[in-house]
Motif scaffolding. Structure first.
Motif, PDB file in Angstrom:
ATOM      1  N   LEU A  88      23.329  58.527  -6.942  1.00 48.15           N
ATOM      2  CA  LEU A  88      22.542  56.998  -7.684  1.00 48.15           C
ATOM      3  C   LEU A  88      21.653  56.271  -6.777  1.00 48.15           C
ATOM      4  O   LEU A  88      21.061  55.740  -7.365  1.00 48.15           O
ATOM      5  CB  LEU A  88      23.480  56.487  -7.834  1.00 48.15           C
ATOM      6  N   ILE A  89      21.580  57.852  -5.590  1.00 48.34           N
ATOM      7  CA  ILE A  89      19.999  57.154  -5.778  1.00 48.34           C
ATOM      8  C   ILE A  89      18.576  56.945  -6.255  1.00 48.34           C
ATOM      9  O   ILE A  89      18.149  56.006  -6.367  1.00 48.34           O
ATOM     10  CB  ILE A  89      19.841  57.907  -4.065  1.00 48.34           C
ATOM     11  N   ASP A  90      19.210  57.751  -7.195  1.00 50.81           N
ATOM     12  CA  ASP A  90      17.745  57.888  -7.622  1.00 50.81           C
ATOM     13  C   ASP A  90      18.200  57.286  -9.710  1.00 50.81           C
ATOM     14  O   ASP A  90      17.756  57.017 -10.556  1.00 50.81           O
ATOM     15  CB  ASP A  90      17.457  59.262  -8.728  1.00 50.81           C
ATOM     16  N   GLY A 171      33.397  53.812 -20.042  1.00 49.61           N
ATOM     17  CA  GLY A 171      31.825  53.860 -20.809  1.00 49.61           C
ATOM     18  C   GLY A 171      31.462  52.927 -22.044  1.00 49.61           C
ATOM     19  O   GLY A 171      30.376  52.429 -22.320  1.00 49.61           O
ATOM     20  N   LYS A 172      32.569  51.605 -21.469  1.00 50.63           N
ATOM     21  CA  LYS A 172      32.169  50.569 -23.153  1.00 50.63           C
ATOM     22  C   LYS A 172      31.015  49.796 -22.450  1.00 50.63           C
ATOM     23  O   LYS A 172      30.443  49.620 -23.306  1.00 50.63           O
ATOM     24  CB  LYS A 172      33.305  49.494 -22.641  1.00 50.63           C
ATOM     25  N   TYR A 173      30.508  49.594 -21.176  1.00 44.83           N
ATOM     26  CA  TYR A 173      29.274  49.029 -21.282  1.00 44.83           C
ATOM     27  C   TYR A 173      28.278  49.405 -20.477  1.00 44.83           C
ATOM     28  O   TYR A 173      27.341  49.075 -19.984  1.00 44.83           O
ATOM     29  CB  TYR A 173      29.966  47.700 -19.248  1.00 44.83           C
ATOM     30  N   ASN A 174      27.922  50.467 -20.556  1.00 46.40           N
ATOM     31  CA  ASN A 174      26.639  51.934 -20.299  1.00 46.40           C
ATOM     32  C   ASN A 174      25.720  51.015 -21.818  1.00 46.40           C
ATOM     33  O   ASN A 174      26.429  51.629 -22.852  1.00 46.40           O
ATOM     34  CB  ASN A 174      27.220  52.927 -20.391  1.00 46.40           C
ATOM     35  N   SER A 175      24.544  51.322 -21.791  1.00 42.62           N
ATOM     36  CA  SER A 175      24.091  51.178 -22.076  1.00 42.62           C
ATOM     37  C   SER A 175      23.276  52.281 -22.928  1.00 42.62           C
ATOM     38  O   SER A 175      22.519  52.338 -23.927  1.00 42.62           O
ATOM     39  CB  SER A 175      22.741  49.707 -21.717  1.00 42.62           C
ATOM     40  N   CYS A 176      23.063  52.920 -21.864  1.00 37.69           N
ATOM     41  CA  CYS A 176      22.436  54.600 -21.710  1.00 37.69           C
ATOM     42  C   CYS A 176      23.223  55.855 -21.360  1.00 37.69           C
ATOM     43  O   CYS A 176      23.885  55.588 -20.025  1.00 37.69           O
ATOM     44  CB  CYS A 176      20.764  54.662 -22.042  1.00 37.69           C
ATOM     45  N   LEU A 177      22.730  56.696 -21.288  1.00 36.65           N
ATOM     46  CA  LEU A 177      23.532  57.940 -21.287  1.00 36.65           C
ATOM     47  C   LEU A 177      23.199  57.822 -19.425  1.00 36.65           C
ATOM     48  O   LEU A 177      21.772  58.016 -19.484  1.00 36.65           O
ATOM     49  CB  LEU A 177      22.878  59.143 -21.270  1.00 36.65           C
ATOM     50  N   GLY A 178      23.507  58.329 -18.072  1.00 33.77           N
ATOM     51  CA  GLY A 178      23.483  58.259 -17.043  1.00 33.77           C
ATOM     52  C   GLY A 178      23.587  57.058 -16.318  1.00 33.77           C
ATOM     53  O   GLY A 178      22.940  57.280 -15.476  1.00 33.77           O
ATOM     54  N   GLU A 179      24.325  56.042 -16.921  1.00 31.70           N
ATOM     55  CA  GLU A 179      24.789  54.990 -16.608  1.00 31.70           C
ATOM     56  C   GLU A 179      26.051  54.994 -15.873  1.00 31.70           C
ATOM     57  O   GLU A 179      26.955  55.391 -16.573  1.00 31.70           O
ATOM     58  CB  GLU A 179      24.005  53.413 -16.942  1.00 31.70           C
ATOM     59  N   CYS A 180      25.988  53.986 -14.961  1.00 31.00           N
ATOM     60  CA  CYS A 180      28.016  53.862 -14.152  1.00 31.00           C
ATOM     61  C   CYS A 180      28.045  52.635 -13.644  1.00 31.00           C
ATOM     62  O   CYS A 180      27.423  52.466 -12.958  1.00 31.00           O
ATOM     63  CB  CYS A 180      28.309  55.108 -13.189  1.00 31.00           C
ATOM     64  N   VAL A 181      28.575  51.528 -15.217  1.00 24.27           N
ATOM     65  CA  VAL A 181      28.365  49.878 -14.880  1.00 24.27           C
ATOM     66  C   VAL A 181      30.126  49.822 -14.844  1.00 24.27           C
ATOM     67  O   VAL A 181      30.179  50.253 -15.477  1.00 24.27           O
ATOM     68  CB  VAL A 181      27.432  49.680 -16.202  1.00 24.27           C
ATOM     69  N   VAL A 182      30.229  49.494 -14.170  1.00 24.34           N
ATOM     70  CA  VAL A 182      31.460  48.434 -14.102  1.00 24.34           C
ATOM     71  C   VAL A 182      31.199  46.502 -14.156  1.00 24.34           C
ATOM     72  O   VAL A 182      30.476  46.093 -13.470  1.00 24.34           O
ATOM     73  CB  VAL A 182      32.685  48.843 -12.845  1.00 24.34           C
ATOM     74  N   VAL A 183      32.037  46.574 -15.159  1.00 22.47           N
ATOM     75  CA  VAL A 183      31.507  44.858 -15.982  1.00 22.47           C
ATOM     76  C   VAL A 183      32.908  43.916 -15.945  1.00 22.47           C
ATOM     77  O   VAL A 183      33.740  44.686 -15.854  1.00 22.47           O
ATOM     78  CB  VAL A 183      30.747  44.422 -16.825  1.00 22.47           C
ATOM     79  N   PHE A 184      32.714  43.149 -14.627  1.00 20.59           N
ATOM     80  CA  PHE A 184      34.401  42.062 -14.384  1.00 20.59           C
ATOM     81  C   PHE A 184      34.125  40.669 -15.630  1.00 20.59           C
ATOM     82  O   PHE A 184      32.960  39.918 -15.384  1.00 20.59           O
ATOM     83  CB  PHE A 184      34.257  41.639 -13.045  1.00 20.59           C
ATOM     84  N   ASP A 185      35.198  40.369 -16.590  1.00 23.39           N
ATOM     85  CA  ASP A 185      34.845  38.817 -16.600  1.00 23.39           C
ATOM     86  C   ASP A 185      35.151  38.055 -15.514  1.00 23.39           C
ATOM     87  O   ASP A 185      35.267  38.515 -14.795  1.00 23.39           O
ATOM     88  CB  ASP A 185      36.057  38.937 -18.141  1.00 23.39           C
ATOM     89  N   LYS A 186      35.295  36.770 -15.775  1.00 20.71           N
ATOM     90  CA  LYS A 186      35.364  35.677 -14.404  1.00 20.71           C
ATOM     91  C   LYS A 186      37.051  35.452 -14.735  1.00 20.71           C
ATOM     92  O   LYS A 186      36.638  35.659 -12.417  1.00 20.71           O
ATOM     93  CB  LYS A 186      35.273  33.866 -15.077  1.00 20.71           C
ATOM     94  N   ILE A 187      37.611  35.484 -14.412  1.00 18.62           N
ATOM     95  CA  ILE A 187      39.068  35.889 -14.180  1.00 18.62           C
ATOM     96  C   ILE A 187      39.235  37.011 -13.494  1.00 18.62           C
ATOM     97  O   ILE A 187      39.047  36.649 -11.448  1.00 18.62           O
ATOM     98  CB  ILE A 187      39.821  35.435 -15.129  1.00 18.62           C
ATOM     99  N   ALA A 188      38.652  37.791 -13.560  1.00 15.09           N
ATOM    100  CA  ALA A 188      38.806  39.138 -13.057  1.00 15.09           C
ATOM    101  C   ALA A 188      37.473  39.348 -11.573  1.00 15.09           C
ATOM    102  O   ALA A 188      37.840  39.116 -10.806  1.00 15.09           O
ATOM    103  CB  ALA A 188      38.106  40.998 -13.508  1.00 15.09           C
ATOM    104  N   GLY A 189      36.407  38.858 -12.301  1.00 18.16           N
ATOM    105  CA  GLY A 189      35.085  38.773 -10.710  1.00 18.16           C
ATOM    106  C   GLY A 189      35.682  37.159  -9.691  1.00 18.16           C
ATOM    107  O   GLY A 189      35.987  37.467  -8.521  1.00 18.16           O
ATOM    108  N   PHE A 190      37.046  36.135  -9.850  1.00 21.36           N
ATOM    109  CA  PHE A 190      37.335  35.561  -9.344  1.00 21.36           C
ATOM    110  C   PHE A 190      39.106  35.847  -8.485  1.00 21.36           C
ATOM    111  O   PHE A 190      38.568  35.932  -7.499  1.00 21.36           O
ATOM    112  CB  PHE A 190      38.085  34.021 -10.417  1.00 21.36           C
TER     113      PHE A 190
END
Length: 333
Positions: A88-90, A171-190
């Motif tokens: 992920l450096i690049d 891959g639900k939250y990936n906006s393009c190919l080559g992205e690795c994104v994990v998203v938390f909702d407010k409860i999960a983040g808490f």
């Protein structure tokens, strides 16, 4: 020959859906490669030495060392998974959405278990110093093993709850190919912040402050030979030198944890993200904690230095070595 625009894409063959690479100066990229690779190699090697030492030598099968073994296992896998961060450096992820989610899932479990194990170590240190006479009955092998198991199960459960949305559709939250994104909702983040940062840090700080106060008072008592009158009669307030030394070592582990992990979680709390480019210093400190722990053992524990010597000289392969005494008396621990 590819154009400059294609060279900036993670997948040049898919220009319409590919993510763009993070453009860093070559010197910065090389520095990050060397730094992360070195930390990864040291982390895996040193924690493997701790795992082999405690697992092989029967004399090291103590409750405290079982906690150190759990921490070494989690730190070992932290070092191993660090290899994926090199990709992920690049700014590009080339291993697909499924591997991305699995990597993040296991990475969160391992780091969470590491944090919870530090909490168990601080509790062990607290009981050893503040209630030394009851320590053998309160802290037993069975109880420590159960606590370690519950620690890992608790980390797995919390991470599963936190990441359930991401696991449901990779891959639900990936906006393009080559992205690795994990998203938390407010409860999960808490839940993540409460159980793996605010809660553990509060417990560790409170317990170690208490340990420091009690240790200082006991050292003064030993020096002045103060005698305390109890219900059972007159007893001399003493704490074995080995217990205070062990408390100092475990305290160093706790301080290293706070120094290395607090900047990373503080950046997360402020919403600045955990991307490598946005918080490189905090990111490196986060992983550096896993290599500092065995270095602390090497600095304070003679048994670790001696066991490493047996490993590197291959004497560990000799029959009966597992029963060998690594120190002449308990006080040298």
């Amino acid at each position: 020959m590819r154009s400059s625009e294609e060279a900036e894409l993670c997948f040049p063959q898919l220009p319409n859906s590919s993510c763009r690479k993070t453009v860093n100066p070559s010197s910065i990229s090389m520095l990050m490669y060397v730094t992360l690779s070195s930390i990864s190699l040291l982390t895996v090697t040193l924690n493997m030495l701790v795992i082999i030492s405690i697992s092989h030598f029967k004399q090291l099968h103590t409750p405290t060392n079982f906690l150190l073994l759990s921490l070494a296992v989690s730190d070992f896998f932290v070092g191993f998974l660090m290899i994926f961060q090199l990709l992920l450096i690049d700014g590009c992820w080339y291993l697909g959405d499924l591997v991305c989610i699995l990597y993040n899932f296991f990475d969160y479990i391992i780091t969470s278990a590491s944090v919870e194990t530090i909490v168990l170590i601080s509790i062990d240190c607290y009981v050893a110093v503040c209630d030394p006479f009851q320590y053998p009955t309160k802290v037993t092998h069975r109880r420590v093993c159960v606590c370690v198991l519950l620690c890992w199960l608790f980390s797995f459960l919390c991470v599963f709850i936190v990441m359930k949305e991401n696991l449901g559709q990779v891959g639900k939250y990936n906006s393009c190919l080559g992205e690795c994104v994990v998203v938390f909702d407010k409860i999960a983040g808490f839940i993540d912040i409460l159980f793996f940062f605010i809660g553990p840090v509060t417990i560790i700080v409170v317990l170690y402050v208490r340990v420091f106060v009690v240790a200082v008072s006991q050292i003064r008592a030993m020096r002045s030979r103060v005698t305390v009158i109890t219900v059972q009669g007159s007893v001399t307030v003493t704490v074995r030198k080995s217990e205070l030394k062990s408390a100092r070592t475990l305290g160093a582990v706790g301080v290293a944890f706070l120094i290395c992990l607090c900047p990373y979680f503080c950046l997360t709390l402020t919403g600045q993200g955990t991307q490598l480019g946005a918080s490189s210093i905090a990111f490196v400190l986060f992983y550096l904690n896993s290599v500092l722990n065995p270095l602390i053992y090497a600095l304070f524990y003679p048994w670790f230095r001696k066991s490493v010597k047996f490993i590197f000289t291959l004497q560990i392969l000799n029959s009966g070595v597992c029963n060998l005494w690594l120190w002449s008396h308990y006080g040298s621990l």
